[in-house]
Design a protein around this motif. Structure first.
Motif, PDB file in Angstrom:
ATOM      1  N   ALA A 250     -80.370  14.358  53.101  1.00  0.00           N
ATOM      2  CA  ALA A 250     -80.760  14.752  51.740  1.00  0.00           C
ATOM      3  C   ALA A 250     -82.138  15.389  51.733  1.00  0.00           C
ATOM      4  O   ALA A 250     -82.411  16.305  50.946  1.00  0.00           O
ATOM      5  N   LEU A 251     -83.018  14.920  52.621  1.00  0.00           N
ATOM      6  CA  LEU A 251     -84.364  15.485  52.717  1.00  0.00           C
ATOM      7  C   LEU A 251     -84.310  16.942  53.172  1.00  0.00           C
ATOM      8  O   LEU A 251     -85.019  17.802  52.632  1.00  0.00           O
ATOM      9  N   ILE A 252     -83.442  17.235  54.139  1.00  0.00           N
ATOM     10  CA  ILE A 252     -83.283  18.610  54.608  1.00  0.00           C
ATOM     11  C   ILE A 252     -82.732  19.497  53.492  1.00  0.00           C
ATOM     12  O   ILE A 252     -83.204  20.621  53.276  1.00  0.00           O
ATOM     13  N   ALA A 253     -81.727  18.979  52.744  1.00  0.00           N
ATOM     14  CA  ALA A 253     -81.136  19.751  51.649  1.00  0.00           C
ATOM     15  C   ALA A 253     -82.158  20.043  50.557  1.00  0.00           C
ATOM     16  O   ALA A 253     -82.227  21.166  50.028  1.00  0.00           O
ATOM     17  N   ALA A 254     -82.986  19.041  50.211  1.00  0.00           N
ATOM     18  CA  ALA A 254     -84.011  19.239  49.186  1.00  0.00           C
ATOM     19  C   ALA A 254     -85.064  20.243  49.649  1.00  0.00           C
ATOM     20  O   ALA A 254     -85.558  21.056  48.861  1.00  0.00           O
ATOM     21  N   GLN A 255     -85.393  20.183  50.933  1.00  0.00           N
ATOM     22  CA  GLN A 255     -86.370  21.129  51.488  1.00  0.00           C
ATOM     23  C   GLN A 255     -85.830  22.554  51.425  1.00  0.00           C
ATOM     24  O   GLN A 255     -86.547  23.496  51.057  1.00  0.00           O
TER      25      GLN A 255
END
Length: 280
Positions: A250-255
């Motif tokens: 999810a962190l990669i997607a938000a980034q």
């Protein structure tokens, strides 16, 4: 207008990044419940305007909601470490008399032999008959005013000349018993559990503690392993319900979402600059 649409996307992505970062930071916090950012689109059109010819106007954060799913139970072999398997919360009272609710069952005894959690708040129990363990006050319809602090005396009946405490036990139903050197067993209280009509309406207080609000409704009190309430597991703690793998994805997607909105602003700026410079 495209500047403001992309700006709303940047702000939303920033909130999402903050939420995910907080989840990752608390992956080892006992009793922690992860949060999720919820978004909604912004759309506006005049009453007589054809809506299929109007683009949206961006995104907004509708809220950051907690996810009250069960965390993994981890054995500690310490009797006063309590974990709830199922629904419900421990009821604790702070030094100022404030009642709060927690899933963090890392309890210990203070200098006065009261059972307290990591914040120094005393766990609340129903008073019981010391011989039978039957609550001395009705459980159904009980309020926090009917609860008492749990105290574990080192000697039988708090008598300095009495038999010494040898062990403490907590049953699945939350009944706390003390065994003394002369073989006598005394029931000290039954852990008071609380549930709410809307868990999402609880107010976070930090340290895996929550307080009741109008949105959550008043607490329903009861005993463990019955009705709405799960069982109490002695010698165990509930870990955070954060799945680090899910959070990193999810962190990669938000980034990437943040980067995409940045690129959209950059593209809009390039187009605007081209239009402004057309005369020259």
């Amino acid at each position: 207008m495209s500047f403001y649409i992309s700006l709303s996307g940047l702000k939303a992505a920033q909130t999402d990044l903050s939420t995910i970062s907080n989840n990752v930071a608390n992956v080892s916090s006992t009793g922690f419940k992860k949060s999720r950012t919820e978004f909604g689109d912004i759309f506006a059109a005049a009453p007589m305007q054809t809506t299929n010819q109007v683009a949206g106007q961006g995104v907004r954060v509708q809220g950051v909601s907690q996810q009250f799913t069960q965390g993994t139970l981890e054995g500690t072999a310490k009797t006063l470490d309590l974990a709830i398997a199922g629904e419900g919360y421990f009821t604790v009272k702070g030094e100022d008399g404030t009642i709060s609710y927690t899933r963090n069952g890392a309890f210990s005894v203070d200098e006065d032999r009261f059972a307290v959690d990591t914040t120094g708040s005393r766990i609340q129990v129903f008073a019981v008959d010391p011989n039978t363990g039957v609550p001395t006050t009705p459980v159904n319809g009980a309020t926090t005013a009917n609860l008492i602090d749990l105290q574990i005396p080192t000697t039988l009946n708090n008598d300095p000349a009495g038999a010494q405490l040898t062990s403490v036990g907590v049953s699945k139903e939350g009944l706390v018993s003390a065994v003394y050197a002369d073989g006598s067993t005394v029931r000290l209280g039954q852990v008071a559990m609380a549930s709410f009509n809307s868990q999402e309406g609880l107010r976070q207080e930090g340290d895996a503690h929550w307080t009741a609000t109008v949105a959550s409704g008043a607490p329903t009190l009861g005993t463990a392993n019955a009705g709405l309430f799960g069982s109490v597991n002695s010698g165990m703690l509930e870990r955070s319900n954060v799945d680090i793998t899910d959070e990193l994805v999810a962190l990669i997607a938000a980034q990437r979402n943040f980067q995409a909105n940045s690129k959209a602003i950059e593209a809009a700026n390039t187009l605007t600059t081209t239009v402004v410079n057309m005369r020259t």
